[in-house]
Design an enzyme around this catalytic site. Sequence first.
Site, mmCIF file in Angstrom:
data_model
loop_
_atom_site.group_PDB
_atom_site.id
_atom_site.type_symbol
_atom_site.label_atom_id
_atom_site.label_comp_id
_atom_site.label_asym_id
_atom_site.label_seq_id
_atom_site.Cartn_x
_atom_site.Cartn_y
_atom_site.Cartn_z
ATOM 1 N N CYS A 44 52.985 38.917 41.958
ATOM 2 C CA CYS A 44 54.115 38.078 41.556
ATOM 3 C C CYS A 44 53.693 36.621 41.461
ATOM 4 O O CYS A 44 52.609 36.242 41.886
ATOM 5 C CB CYS A 44 55.226 38.183 42.592
ATOM 6 S SG CYS A 44 55.728 39.859 42.909
ATOM 7 N N GLY A 63 54.091 38.543 36.601
ATOM 8 C CA GLY A 63 55.166 39.490 36.879
ATOM 9 C C GLY A 63 56.148 39.508 35.729
ATOM 10 O O GLY A 63 56.655 38.454 35.340
ATOM 11 N N ASN A 82 54.798 36.365 47.122
ATOM 12 C CA ASN A 82 53.745 37.034 46.355
ATOM 13 C C ASN A 82 52.807 37.696 47.365
ATOM 14 O O ASN A 82 52.328 37.034 48.279
ATOM 15 C CB ASN A 82 52.979 35.997 45.523
ATOM 16 C CG ASN A 82 51.677 36.542 44.940
ATOM 17 O OD1 ASN A 82 50.706 35.808 44.799
ATOM 18 N ND2 ASN A 82 51.646 37.804 44.590
ATOM 19 N N GLY A 83 52.568 38.973 47.188
ATOM 20 C CA GLY A 83 51.651 39.670 48.077
ATOM 21 C C GLY A 83 52.253 40.955 48.593
ATOM 22 O O GLY A 83 53.185 41.505 47.994
ATOM 23 N N TYR A 103 41.292 39.285 36.526
ATOM 24 C CA TYR A 103 42.380 39.670 35.636
ATOM 25 C C TYR A 103 43.658 38.848 35.797
ATOM 26 O O TYR A 103 44.232 38.381 34.814
ATOM 27 C CB TYR A 103 42.702 41.160 35.848
ATOM 28 C CG TYR A 103 43.993 41.621 35.217
ATOM 29 C CD1 TYR A 103 44.129 41.707 33.830
ATOM 30 C CD2 TYR A 103 45.093 41.954 36.008
ATOM 31 C CE1 TYR A 103 45.329 42.131 33.241
ATOM 32 C CE2 TYR A 103 46.294 42.379 35.429
ATOM 33 C CZ TYR A 103 46.399 42.460 34.054
ATOM 34 O OH TYR A 103 47.584 42.860 33.480
ATOM 35 N N THR A 133 42.700 39.289 28.258
ATOM 36 C CA THR A 133 41.980 38.698 29.386
ATOM 37 C C THR A 133 40.468 38.683 29.217
ATOM 38 O O THR A 133 39.794 37.778 29.696
ATOM 39 C CB THR A 133 42.401 39.397 30.696
ATOM 40 O OG1 THR A 133 43.807 39.245 30.822
ATOM 41 C CG2 THR A 133 41.745 38.801 31.906
ATOM 42 N N ASP A 151 35.843 44.659 28.152
ATOM 43 C CA ASP A 151 37.114 44.411 28.843
ATOM 44 C C ASP A 151 36.806 43.771 30.196
ATOM 45 O O ASP A 151 35.681 43.872 30.701
ATOM 46 C CB ASP A 151 37.926 45.698 29.012
ATOM 47 C CG ASP A 151 39.436 45.398 29.028
ATOM 48 O OD1 ASP A 151 39.807 44.219 29.182
ATOM 49 O OD2 ASP A 151 40.234 46.342 28.888
ATOM 50 N N ASP A 152 37.845 43.141 30.774
ATOM 51 C CA ASP A 152 37.617 42.503 32.071
ATOM 52 C C ASP A 152 37.462 43.546 33.171
ATOM 53 O O ASP A 152 36.725 43.367 34.122
ATOM 54 C CB ASP A 152 38.769 41.548 32.417
ATOM 55 C CG ASP A 152 40.115 42.230 32.322
ATOM 56 O OD1 ASP A 152 40.729 42.186 31.244
ATOM 57 O OD2 ASP A 152 40.552 42.835 33.326
#
Length: 511
Positions: free
Chosen positions: A2, A28, A101-102, A258, A305, A367-368
Amino acid sequence: MCGVVGVAAHEPVNQILYDALTMLQHRGQDAAGIVTLQDGRLYLRKENGMVRDVFMNRHMQRLVGKFGIGHVRYPTAGTSSSAEAQPFYVNSPYGITLAHNGNLTNAESLAKSLYQDDRRHLNTDSDSEVLLNVVAHEMQNLNKTHPTPDDIFEAVTAVYSRCEGAYGVVALITGHGLLAFRDPNGIRPLVFGERLAANGGTEYMVASESVALTGSGFSIIRDVKPGEAIFIDLNHQLHTHQCVEPKEYTPCIFEYVYFARPDSIMDNISVYKARLRMGEKLGQKILKEWGKDHDIDVVIPIPDTSRTSAMELALMMNIKYREGFMKNRYIGRTFIMPGQQQRKKSVRQKLSPVPLEFKGKNVLLVDDSIVRGTTCHEIIQMARDAGAKQVFFASAAPPVKYPNVYGIDMPVRSELIASGHTVEQVRQIIGADRLIFQDLNDLIDAVKDTKHSKVEGFDCAVFNGCYITGQINEAYLEHLQERRSETAKIGKEGMQIVSDTPVDMTGVEEM
Ligand SMILES: O=P(O)(O)OC[C@H]1O[C@H](OP(=O)(O)OP(=O)(O)O)[C@H](O)[C@@H]1O
Ligand SMILES: NC(=O)CC[C@H](N)C(=O)O
Ligand SMILES: [Mg+2]
Protein backbone atom coordinates in the site's frame (compact mmCIF):
# COMPACT_ATOMS: atom_id res chain seq x y z
CA MET A 1 2.18 -2.84 -1.06
CA CYS A 2 0.00 0.00 0.00
CA GLY A 3 0.87 3.65 -0.08
CA VAL A 4 0.44 6.00 2.87
CA VAL A 5 0.65 9.75 3.22
CA GLY A 6 0.14 12.26 6.00
CA VAL A 7 0.19 16.05 5.72
CA ALA A 8 0.29 18.88 8.24
CA ALA A 9 -0.31 22.07 6.27
CA HIS A 10 -1.35 25.68 6.72
CA GLU A 11 -3.89 25.44 3.92
CA PRO A 12 -6.66 22.95 3.11
CA VAL A 13 -5.04 19.58 2.77
CA ASN A 14 -7.55 17.72 0.58
CA GLN A 15 -5.94 18.45 -2.78
CA ILE A 16 -2.41 17.85 -1.47
CA LEU A 17 -3.47 14.42 -0.22
CA TYR A 18 -5.30 13.62 -3.45
CA ASP A 19 -2.23 14.53 -5.50
CA ALA A 20 0.05 12.51 -3.25
CA LEU A 21 -2.21 9.46 -3.48
CA THR A 22 -2.17 9.78 -7.26
CA MET A 23 1.63 9.69 -7.10
CA LEU A 24 1.37 6.55 -4.95
CA GLN A 25 -1.33 4.84 -7.01
CA HIS A 26 1.13 2.21 -8.30
CA ARG A 27 1.36 0.84 -4.73
CA GLY A 28 -2.32 -0.04 -4.43
CA GLN A 29 -5.21 -0.04 -6.85
CA ASP A 30 -7.89 -1.74 -4.78
CA ALA A 31 -9.16 1.02 -2.53
CA ALA A 32 -8.34 4.59 -1.59
CA GLY A 33 -9.14 6.76 1.38
CA ILE A 34 -8.57 10.18 2.91
CA VAL A 35 -9.32 11.50 6.40
CA THR A 36 -9.00 15.16 7.28
CA LEU A 37 -9.16 16.90 10.62
CA GLN A 38 -10.73 20.25 11.39
CA ASP A 39 -11.80 21.73 14.73
CA GLY A 40 -11.72 18.40 16.48
CA ARG A 41 -13.81 16.63 13.81
CA LEU A 42 -12.67 13.99 11.34
CA TYR A 43 -13.95 13.79 7.77
CA LEU A 44 -13.57 10.53 5.90
CA ARG A 45 -14.00 9.28 2.38
CA LYS A 46 -12.84 5.76 1.45
CA GLU A 47 -14.04 3.23 -1.07
CA ASN A 48 -12.86 0.48 -3.40
CA GLY A 49 -11.35 1.81 -6.60
CA MET A 50 -8.59 3.99 -7.98
CA VAL A 51 -8.00 7.45 -6.54
CA ARG A 52 -9.60 9.22 -9.51
CA ASP A 53 -12.79 7.14 -9.09
CA VAL A 54 -13.10 7.32 -5.31
CA PHE A 55 -12.92 11.08 -4.82
CA MET A 56 -15.57 13.12 -6.62
CA ASN A 57 -15.79 16.88 -6.32
CA ARG A 58 -18.46 16.61 -3.67
CA HIS A 59 -16.21 14.43 -1.51
CA MET A 60 -13.26 16.75 -1.94
CA GLN A 61 -15.30 19.74 -0.84
CA ARG A 62 -16.28 18.02 2.36
CA LEU A 63 -12.76 16.86 3.21
CA VAL A 64 -12.00 20.02 5.14
CA GLY A 65 -9.03 20.75 7.38
CA LYS A 66 -5.32 21.40 7.33
CA PHE A 67 -4.21 18.03 8.71
CA GLY A 68 -4.95 14.74 7.01
CA ILE A 69 -3.84 11.25 6.04
CA GLY A 70 -4.45 9.08 2.99
CA HIS A 71 -4.05 5.51 1.80
CA VAL A 72 -4.08 3.44 -1.38
CA ARG A 73 -4.62 -0.24 -0.73
CA TYR A 74 -3.24 -3.49 -2.09
CA PRO A 75 -4.66 -6.10 0.29
CA THR A 76 -2.33 -8.55 1.99
CA ALA A 77 -4.62 -9.52 4.85
CA GLY A 78 -8.35 -9.92 5.25
CA THR A 79 -10.25 -9.36 2.01
CA SER A 80 -10.52 -6.62 -0.60
CA SER A 81 -13.91 -5.56 0.76
CA SER A 82 -14.57 -1.84 1.10
CA ALA A 83 -14.97 -2.40 4.86
CA GLU A 84 -11.20 -2.94 4.94
CA ALA A 85 -10.33 0.15 2.95
CA GLN A 86 -8.17 2.53 4.97
CA PRO A 87 -7.75 4.75 6.95
CA PHE A 88 -9.36 2.92 9.88
CA TYR A 89 -10.87 4.81 12.83
CA VAL A 90 -11.48 4.29 16.54
CA ASN A 91 -13.25 6.87 18.63
CA SER A 92 -11.47 6.15 21.89
CA PRO A 93 -9.16 7.56 23.09
CA TYR A 94 -9.14 11.01 21.47
CA GLY A 95 -10.39 9.76 18.08
CA ILE A 96 -7.56 8.09 16.17
CA THR A 97 -7.44 7.28 12.49
CA LEU A 98 -4.62 5.28 10.92
CA ALA A 99 -3.27 4.10 7.58
CA HIS A 100 -0.77 1.28 7.27
CA ASN A 101 1.59 -0.12 4.66
CA GLY A 102 2.95 -3.56 5.46
CA ASN A 103 1.83 -6.64 7.27
CA LEU A 104 1.80 -7.67 10.92
CA THR A 105 3.05 -11.22 11.32
CA ASN A 106 1.46 -11.67 14.75
CA ALA A 107 -1.90 -10.12 13.88
CA GLU A 108 -3.88 -13.17 15.00
CA SER A 109 -2.44 -13.38 18.49
CA LEU A 110 -2.73 -9.61 18.83
CA ALA A 111 -6.38 -9.81 17.82
CA LYS A 112 -6.94 -12.37 20.57
CA SER A 113 -5.23 -10.30 23.22
CA LEU A 114 -7.06 -7.16 22.09
CA TYR A 115 -10.31 -8.98 22.70
CA GLN A 116 -9.44 -10.92 25.83
CA ASP A 117 -7.21 -8.48 27.66
CA ASP A 118 -7.95 -5.06 26.21
CA ARG A 119 -11.72 -5.51 25.63
CA ARG A 120 -11.50 -4.18 22.11
CA HIS A 121 -13.74 -5.11 19.24
CA LEU A 122 -12.42 -5.76 15.74
CA ASN A 123 -14.85 -5.61 12.88
CA THR A 124 -12.71 -7.02 10.06
CA ASP A 125 -9.85 -9.44 9.43
CA SER A 126 -7.50 -6.61 8.52
CA ASP A 127 -4.19 -6.54 10.35
CA SER A 128 -4.25 -2.76 10.02
CA GLU A 129 -7.38 -2.59 12.17
CA VAL A 130 -5.46 -4.67 14.72
CA LEU A 131 -2.55 -2.24 14.59
CA LEU A 132 -4.84 0.75 15.07
CA ASN A 133 -6.40 -0.86 18.12
CA VAL A 134 -3.01 -1.61 19.63
CA VAL A 135 -2.07 2.05 19.12
CA ALA A 136 -5.38 3.12 20.68
CA HIS A 137 -4.96 0.79 23.65
CA GLU A 138 -1.45 2.01 24.35
CA MET A 139 -2.62 5.64 24.09
CA GLN A 140 -5.45 4.82 26.47
CA ASN A 141 -2.92 3.38 28.91
CA LEU A 142 -1.27 6.77 29.15
CA ASN A 143 -4.39 7.89 30.97
CA LYS A 144 -3.83 11.50 29.92
CA THR A 145 -6.33 14.03 28.65
CA HIS A 146 -3.57 16.12 27.11
CA PRO A 147 -0.71 13.81 26.10
CA THR A 148 2.62 15.50 25.31
CA PRO A 149 4.74 14.38 22.35
CA ASP A 150 6.83 12.37 24.83
CA ASP A 151 3.70 10.62 26.09
CA ILE A 152 2.75 9.76 22.52
CA PHE A 153 6.24 8.38 21.88
CA GLU A 154 5.93 6.31 25.05
CA ALA A 155 2.72 4.78 23.70
CA VAL A 156 4.38 4.08 20.33
CA THR A 157 7.26 2.37 22.16
CA ALA A 158 4.70 0.03 23.72
CA VAL A 159 3.20 -0.56 20.26
CA TYR A 160 6.65 -1.64 19.03
CA SER A 161 6.90 -4.15 21.86
CA ARG A 162 3.64 -5.79 20.74
CA CYS A 163 3.66 -5.59 16.93
CA GLU A 164 5.84 -7.85 14.80
CA GLY A 165 6.37 -7.66 11.07
CA ALA A 166 6.49 -4.74 8.71
CA TYR A 167 4.84 -1.37 9.05
CA GLY A 168 5.01 2.13 7.72
CA VAL A 169 2.24 4.00 9.53
CA VAL A 170 0.59 7.41 9.50
CA ALA A 171 -2.09 8.36 12.03
CA LEU A 172 -4.09 11.40 13.08
CA ILE A 173 -4.77 11.90 16.76
CA THR A 174 -7.73 14.22 17.06
CA GLY A 175 -6.93 17.35 18.97
CA HIS A 176 -3.22 16.55 18.99
CA GLY A 177 -1.53 16.02 15.63
CA LEU A 178 -0.03 13.78 12.98
CA LEU A 179 1.97 10.70 13.99
CA ALA A 180 4.11 8.42 11.81
CA PHE A 181 6.33 5.46 12.63
CA ARG A 182 8.27 2.71 10.90
CA ASP A 183 9.08 -0.91 11.79
CA PRO A 184 12.42 -1.59 13.55
CA ASN A 185 14.00 -3.13 10.43
CA GLY A 186 12.75 -0.43 8.09
CA ILE A 187 11.23 -3.11 5.87
CA ARG A 188 8.54 -0.78 4.62
CA PRO A 189 9.59 2.66 3.41
CA LEU A 190 8.63 5.98 5.00
CA VAL A 191 10.10 9.38 4.18
CA PHE A 192 9.29 12.91 5.33
CA GLY A 193 9.87 16.40 4.09
CA GLU A 194 8.88 20.03 4.42
CA ARG A 195 7.91 23.08 2.41
CA LEU A 196 7.38 26.74 3.13
CA ALA A 197 3.73 27.77 3.32
CA ALA A 198 2.40 31.04 1.88
CA ASN A 199 2.04 32.37 5.46
CA GLY A 200 5.71 31.70 6.14
CA GLY A 201 5.10 28.63 8.28
CA THR A 202 6.46 25.16 7.66
CA GLU A 203 4.30 22.35 6.26
CA TYR A 204 5.19 18.68 6.53
CA MET A 205 4.46 15.59 4.50
CA VAL A 206 5.31 11.99 5.36
CA ALA A 207 4.76 9.31 2.73
CA SER A 208 5.74 5.88 1.48
CA GLU A 209 7.75 7.26 -1.42
CA SER A 210 9.64 10.46 -2.09
CA VAL A 211 7.74 11.10 -5.36
CA ALA A 212 4.67 11.96 -3.29
CA LEU A 213 6.69 14.72 -1.61
CA THR A 214 8.58 16.11 -4.55
CA GLY A 215 5.44 16.04 -6.72
CA SER A 216 3.84 18.56 -4.36
CA GLY A 217 6.86 20.79 -3.84
CA PHE A 218 8.04 19.30 -0.53
CA SER A 219 11.76 18.82 -0.13
CA ILE A 220 12.97 15.63 1.48
CA ILE A 221 14.27 15.95 5.04
CA ARG A 222 15.15 12.27 5.43
CA ASP A 223 13.72 8.76 5.74
CA VAL A 224 12.00 7.90 9.01
CA LYS A 225 14.55 5.65 10.72
CA PRO A 226 13.73 2.06 11.58
CA GLY A 227 12.12 2.09 15.03
CA GLU A 228 11.62 5.85 14.94
CA ALA A 229 8.41 7.87 15.33
CA ILE A 230 7.76 11.42 14.24
CA PHE A 231 4.97 13.64 15.50
CA ILE A 232 3.80 16.99 14.16
CA ASP A 233 1.62 18.79 16.67
CA LEU A 234 -1.24 21.10 15.77
CA ASN A 235 1.16 24.07 16.00
CA HIS A 236 3.21 22.49 13.22
CA GLN A 237 6.09 21.66 15.54
CA LEU A 238 8.03 18.59 14.45
CA HIS A 239 9.06 16.10 17.16
CA THR A 240 11.12 12.98 16.47
CA HIS A 241 12.04 10.10 18.74
CA GLN A 242 13.90 6.81 18.40
CA CYS A 243 11.36 4.66 20.23
CA VAL A 244 13.21 1.35 20.05
CA GLU A 245 16.74 0.39 19.17
CA PRO A 246 16.74 -0.17 15.43
CA LYS A 247 17.36 -3.75 14.39
CA GLU A 248 19.38 -4.50 11.29
CA TYR A 249 18.44 -1.84 8.69
CA THR A 250 17.05 -4.08 5.98
CA PRO A 251 14.45 -2.60 3.61
CA CYS A 252 12.51 -4.89 1.31
CA ILE A 253 14.55 -5.46 -1.84
CA PHE A 254 11.40 -6.03 -3.89
CA GLU A 255 10.60 -2.31 -3.56
CA TYR A 256 13.60 -1.63 -5.79
CA VAL A 257 12.86 -4.52 -8.15
CA TYR A 258 9.18 -3.80 -8.75
CA PHE A 259 7.08 -1.81 -6.30
CA ALA A 260 8.52 1.65 -6.14
CA ARG A 261 8.43 4.22 -8.88
CA PRO A 262 11.82 4.59 -10.55
CA ASP A 263 11.90 8.31 -9.77
CA SER A 264 11.71 7.63 -6.02
CA ILE A 265 14.67 7.74 -3.68
CA MET A 266 14.25 5.20 -0.90
CA ASP A 267 16.55 5.03 2.08
CA ASN A 268 18.87 7.28 0.06
CA ILE A 269 19.03 4.82 -2.82
CA SER A 270 17.80 5.91 -6.23
CA VAL A 271 15.37 3.27 -7.49
CA TYR A 272 16.17 4.28 -11.06
CA LYS A 273 19.90 3.83 -10.61
CA ALA A 274 19.37 0.50 -8.84
CA ARG A 275 17.37 -0.72 -11.83
CA LEU A 276 20.04 0.47 -14.27
CA ARG A 277 22.62 -1.51 -12.31
CA MET A 278 20.30 -4.57 -12.33
CA GLY A 279 20.29 -4.38 -16.13
CA GLU A 280 24.05 -4.04 -16.28
CA LYS A 281 24.63 -7.03 -13.99
CA LEU A 282 22.13 -9.16 -15.87
CA GLY A 283 23.77 -8.26 -19.19
CA GLN A 284 27.14 -9.32 -17.77
CA LYS A 285 25.70 -12.65 -16.68
CA ILE A 286 24.16 -13.28 -20.10
CA LEU A 287 27.49 -12.58 -21.80
CA LYS A 288 29.22 -14.91 -19.35
CA GLU A 289 26.73 -17.76 -19.69
CA TRP A 290 25.60 -17.52 -23.29
CA GLY A 291 28.85 -16.18 -24.70
CA LYS A 292 29.41 -13.61 -27.40
CA ASP A 293 27.48 -15.73 -29.94
CA HIS A 294 24.26 -15.29 -27.99
CA ASP A 295 22.21 -14.85 -31.17
CA ILE A 296 20.05 -12.06 -29.74
CA ASP A 297 18.85 -9.63 -32.41
CA VAL A 298 16.88 -7.28 -30.22
CA VAL A 299 16.15 -6.57 -26.55
CA ILE A 300 12.50 -5.88 -25.74
CA PRO A 301 11.27 -4.82 -22.27
CA ILE A 302 7.97 -5.94 -20.74
CA PRO A 303 6.44 -2.57 -19.89
CA ASP A 304 6.41 -0.87 -17.53
CA THR A 305 8.72 -1.73 -14.72
CA SER A 306 11.47 -3.58 -16.60
CA ARG A 307 12.12 -0.72 -19.01
CA THR A 308 14.95 0.83 -17.03
CA SER A 309 16.88 -2.42 -16.58
CA ALA A 310 16.25 -3.64 -20.12
CA MET A 311 17.55 -0.39 -21.59
CA GLU A 312 20.82 -0.60 -19.67
CA LEU A 313 21.17 -4.30 -20.42
CA ALA A 314 20.87 -3.63 -24.16
CA LEU A 315 23.34 -0.79 -23.94
CA MET A 316 26.00 -2.82 -22.16
CA MET A 317 25.50 -5.80 -24.51
CA ASN A 318 25.53 -3.49 -27.51
CA ILE A 319 22.25 -4.85 -28.89
CA LYS A 320 19.32 -2.87 -30.29
CA TYR A 321 16.68 -1.90 -27.72
CA ARG A 322 13.14 -1.75 -29.07
CA GLU A 323 9.73 -1.09 -27.52
CA GLY A 324 8.11 -4.19 -28.99
CA PHE A 325 5.15 -4.20 -26.62
CA MET A 326 2.82 -1.25 -26.25
CA LYS A 327 1.01 -0.73 -23.01
CA ASN A 328 -2.58 0.35 -22.74
CA ARG A 329 -2.18 3.28 -20.40
CA TYR A 330 -5.66 2.83 -18.94
CA ILE A 331 -4.98 -0.60 -17.46
CA GLY A 332 -3.26 -0.74 -14.10
CA ARG A 333 -0.56 -3.01 -12.79
CA THR A 334 -1.33 -6.67 -13.21
CA PHE A 335 0.61 -8.21 -10.36
CA ILE A 336 -1.19 -6.27 -7.65
CA MET A 337 -4.66 -7.19 -8.89
CA PRO A 338 -6.46 -9.32 -6.32
CA GLY A 339 -7.40 -12.46 -8.32
CA GLN A 340 -5.55 -14.76 -10.72
CA GLN A 341 -8.37 -14.68 -13.32
CA GLN A 342 -8.27 -10.90 -13.45
CA ARG A 343 -4.47 -10.87 -13.64
CA LYS A 344 -4.40 -13.31 -16.52
CA LYS A 345 -6.99 -11.47 -18.54
CA SER A 346 -5.40 -8.10 -18.08
CA VAL A 347 -1.94 -9.09 -19.37
CA ARG A 348 -3.41 -9.40 -22.86
CA GLN A 349 -5.58 -6.32 -22.48
CA LYS A 350 -2.63 -4.35 -21.23
CA LEU A 351 0.16 -5.30 -23.62
CA SER A 352 0.07 -5.73 -27.37
CA PRO A 353 2.98 -6.44 -29.72
CA VAL A 354 4.38 -4.32 -32.53
CA PRO A 355 4.78 -7.22 -35.02
CA LEU A 356 7.62 -5.69 -37.06
CA GLU A 357 9.88 -5.85 -34.01
CA PHE A 358 9.35 -9.62 -33.75
CA LYS A 359 9.05 -10.96 -37.29
CA GLY A 360 11.89 -13.39 -38.02
CA LYS A 361 13.99 -12.17 -35.06
CA ASN A 362 15.56 -13.73 -32.00
CA VAL A 363 14.20 -11.55 -29.25
CA LEU A 364 15.36 -11.22 -25.67
CA LEU A 365 12.38 -10.25 -23.52
CA VAL A 366 13.41 -8.65 -20.23
CA ASP A 367 11.17 -8.41 -17.19
CA ASP A 368 11.95 -7.14 -13.71
CA SER A 369 10.77 -10.37 -12.10
CA ILE A 370 8.87 -13.59 -12.67
CA VAL A 371 6.52 -14.33 -9.79
CA ARG A 372 3.49 -16.42 -10.69
CA GLY A 373 4.57 -16.56 -14.33
CA THR A 374 1.28 -15.04 -15.49
CA THR A 375 2.95 -12.27 -17.50
CA CYS A 376 5.83 -14.13 -19.12
CA HIS A 377 3.68 -17.07 -20.14
CA GLU A 378 1.26 -14.84 -22.05
CA ILE A 379 3.94 -12.54 -23.41
CA ILE A 380 6.11 -15.32 -24.83
CA GLN A 381 3.11 -16.68 -26.71
CA MET A 382 2.33 -13.19 -27.99
CA ALA A 383 5.92 -12.81 -29.21
CA ARG A 384 5.68 -16.11 -31.07
CA ASP A 385 2.31 -15.18 -32.54
CA ALA A 386 3.89 -11.94 -33.75
CA GLY A 387 6.46 -13.97 -35.72
CA ALA A 388 9.52 -14.19 -33.46
CA LYS A 389 12.03 -16.84 -34.52
CA GLN A 390 13.30 -17.57 -31.01
CA VAL A 391 12.12 -16.09 -27.72
CA PHE A 392 14.68 -15.72 -24.93
CA PHE A 393 13.64 -14.45 -21.52
CA ALA A 394 15.65 -12.69 -18.81
CA SER A 395 14.55 -11.69 -15.31
CA ALA A 396 16.30 -8.79 -13.56
CA ALA A 397 15.52 -10.50 -10.23
CA PRO A 398 16.36 -14.03 -9.08
CA PRO A 399 13.66 -16.73 -9.00
CA VAL A 400 10.92 -15.87 -6.49
CA LYS A 401 10.63 -19.05 -4.42
CA TYR A 402 9.30 -18.15 -1.00
CA PRO A 403 6.14 -16.50 0.30
CA ASN A 404 6.19 -12.90 1.42
CA VAL A 405 4.87 -12.05 4.88
CA TYR A 406 5.72 -8.34 5.00
CA GLY A 407 3.16 -6.68 2.76
CA ILE A 408 3.42 -8.31 -0.66
CA ASP A 409 0.58 -10.61 -1.55
CA MET A 410 2.58 -13.74 -2.36
CA PRO A 411 1.42 -15.96 0.48
CA VAL A 412 1.58 -19.39 -1.10
CA ARG A 413 4.65 -21.22 -2.30
CA SER A 414 2.79 -23.39 -4.79
CA GLU A 415 1.53 -20.28 -6.59
CA LEU A 416 5.11 -19.16 -7.29
CA ILE A 417 6.32 -20.61 -10.56
CA ALA A 418 9.97 -20.93 -9.50
CA SER A 419 9.17 -22.66 -6.24
CA GLY A 420 9.89 -26.38 -6.52
CA HIS A 421 11.03 -25.99 -10.14
CA THR A 422 14.49 -25.75 -11.63
CA VAL A 423 15.27 -22.93 -14.07
CA GLU A 424 15.01 -25.49 -16.88
CA GLN A 425 11.56 -26.57 -15.69
CA VAL A 426 10.41 -22.94 -15.47
CA ARG A 427 11.72 -22.38 -19.00
CA GLN A 428 9.61 -25.25 -20.24
CA ILE A 429 6.49 -24.13 -18.39
CA ILE A 430 6.66 -20.58 -19.71
CA GLY A 431 7.62 -21.77 -23.19
CA ALA A 432 10.86 -19.82 -23.67
CA ASP A 433 13.77 -20.98 -25.83
CA ARG A 434 16.20 -19.77 -23.19
CA LEU A 435 15.72 -18.39 -19.70
CA ILE A 436 18.11 -16.61 -17.36
CA PHE A 437 17.67 -15.10 -13.88
CA GLN A 438 19.77 -12.51 -12.06
CA ASP A 439 21.90 -13.93 -9.21
CA LEU A 440 20.85 -12.76 -5.73
CA ASN A 441 24.34 -11.41 -4.94
CA ASP A 442 24.28 -9.36 -8.12
CA LEU A 443 20.83 -8.01 -7.26
CA ILE A 444 22.03 -7.00 -3.80
CA ASP A 445 25.14 -5.37 -5.28
CA ALA A 446 22.96 -3.54 -7.78
CA VAL A 447 20.68 -2.10 -5.13
CA LYS A 448 23.06 -1.30 -2.30
CA ASP A 449 24.63 2.12 -2.40
CA THR A 450 27.16 2.34 0.40
CA LYS A 451 28.18 5.84 -0.67
CA HIS A 452 24.79 7.41 0.00
CA SER A 453 22.82 4.99 2.16
CA LYS A 454 23.09 3.60 5.68
CA VAL A 455 21.17 0.48 4.71
CA GLU A 456 22.93 -2.61 6.10
CA GLY A 457 21.29 -5.27 4.00
CA PHE A 458 17.92 -6.14 2.51
CA ASP A 459 14.92 -8.28 3.26
CA CYS A 460 15.36 -10.84 0.47
CA ALA A 461 12.99 -13.45 1.92
CA VAL A 462 11.15 -14.05 -1.36
CA PHE A 463 14.45 -15.09 -2.91
CA ASN A 464 16.25 -16.86 -0.06
CA GLY A 465 13.58 -17.76 2.52
CA CYS A 466 15.33 -15.81 5.34
CA TYR A 467 12.68 -13.89 7.26
CA ILE A 468 14.56 -11.17 9.05
CA THR A 469 12.05 -10.57 11.83
CA GLY A 470 12.35 -14.19 12.98
CA GLN A 471 9.34 -16.13 14.25
CA ILE A 472 8.34 -17.16 10.73
CA ASN A 473 8.35 -20.93 10.65
CA GLU A 474 6.77 -23.69 8.55
CA ALA A 475 3.65 -23.76 10.73
CA TYR A 476 3.15 -20.03 10.20
CA LEU A 477 3.59 -20.32 6.44
CA GLU A 478 1.20 -23.27 6.27
CA HIS A 479 -1.39 -21.37 8.23
CA LEU A 480 -0.93 -18.39 5.91
CA GLN A 481 -1.44 -20.64 2.94
CA GLU A 482 -4.73 -21.90 4.38
CA ARG A 483 -5.97 -18.37 4.88
CA ARG A 484 -4.69 -16.63 1.80
CA SER A 485 -4.35 -19.07 -1.11
CA GLU A 486 -6.36 -18.22 -4.24
CA THR A 487 -9.07 -20.70 -3.23
CA ALA A 488 -9.26 -19.44 0.33
CA LYS A 489 -9.54 -15.88 -0.98
CA ILE A 490 -12.41 -16.70 -3.33
CA GLY A 491 -14.32 -18.24 -0.42
CA LYS A 492 -13.71 -15.24 1.82
CA GLU A 493 -14.52 -12.56 -0.73
CA GLY A 494 -17.83 -14.33 -1.28
CA MET A 495 -18.62 -14.36 2.43
CA GLN A 496 -17.55 -10.80 2.92
CA ILE A 497 -20.16 -9.51 0.47
CA VAL A 498 -23.00 -10.77 2.64
CA SER A 499 -21.43 -9.60 5.87
CA ASP A 500 -20.12 -6.33 4.52
CA THR A 501 -21.33 -4.18 7.37
CA PRO A 502 -19.72 -0.78 7.72
CA VAL A 503 -17.06 -0.32 10.36
CA ASP A 504 -18.29 1.72 13.29
CA MET A 505 -17.48 5.26 12.29
CA THR A 506 -19.25 6.95 15.19
CA GLY A 507 -18.27 10.58 15.27
CA VAL A 508 -16.64 10.65 11.85
CA GLU A 509 -18.40 12.43 9.07
CA GLU A 510 -18.35 9.78 6.37
CA MET A 511 -19.14 10.39 2.71
O1 LIG B 1 5.10 -13.39 -12.98
P1 LIG B 1 3.94 -12.52 -12.66
O2 LIG B 1 3.10 -13.09 -11.58
O3 LIG B 1 3.16 -12.15 -13.87
O4 LIG B 1 4.49 -11.18 -12.01
C1 LIG B 1 5.55 -10.43 -12.52
C2 LIG B 1 5.07 -9.35 -13.45
O5 LIG B 1 4.11 -8.49 -12.80
C3 LIG B 1 4.61 -7.17 -12.74
O6 LIG B 1 4.08 -6.35 -13.76
P2 LIG B 1 2.76 -5.44 -13.59
O7 LIG B 1 1.90 -5.63 -14.76
O8 LIG B 1 2.14 -5.68 -12.26
O9 LIG B 1 3.28 -3.94 -13.49
P3 LIG B 1 4.21 -3.02 -14.41
O10 LIG B 1 3.35 -2.45 -15.49
O11 LIG B 1 4.70 -1.99 -13.45
O12 LIG B 1 5.32 -3.82 -14.98
C4 LIG B 1 6.10 -7.30 -12.93
O13 LIG B 1 6.65 -6.12 -13.49
C5 LIG B 1 6.20 -8.46 -13.89
O14 LIG B 1 5.97 -8.02 -15.21
N1 LIG C 1 0.02 -3.96 1.04
C1 LIG C 1 -0.14 -3.45 2.21
O1 LIG C 1 0.65 -2.68 2.71
C2 LIG C 1 -1.37 -3.95 2.94
C3 LIG C 1 -1.71 -3.31 4.26
C4 LIG C 1 -2.66 -4.18 5.07
N2 LIG C 1 -2.00 -5.40 5.49
C5 LIG C 1 -3.91 -4.49 4.26
O2 LIG C 1 -4.09 -5.59 3.81
O3 LIG C 1 -4.72 -3.60 4.06
MG1 LIG D 1 5.58 -5.85 -15.34
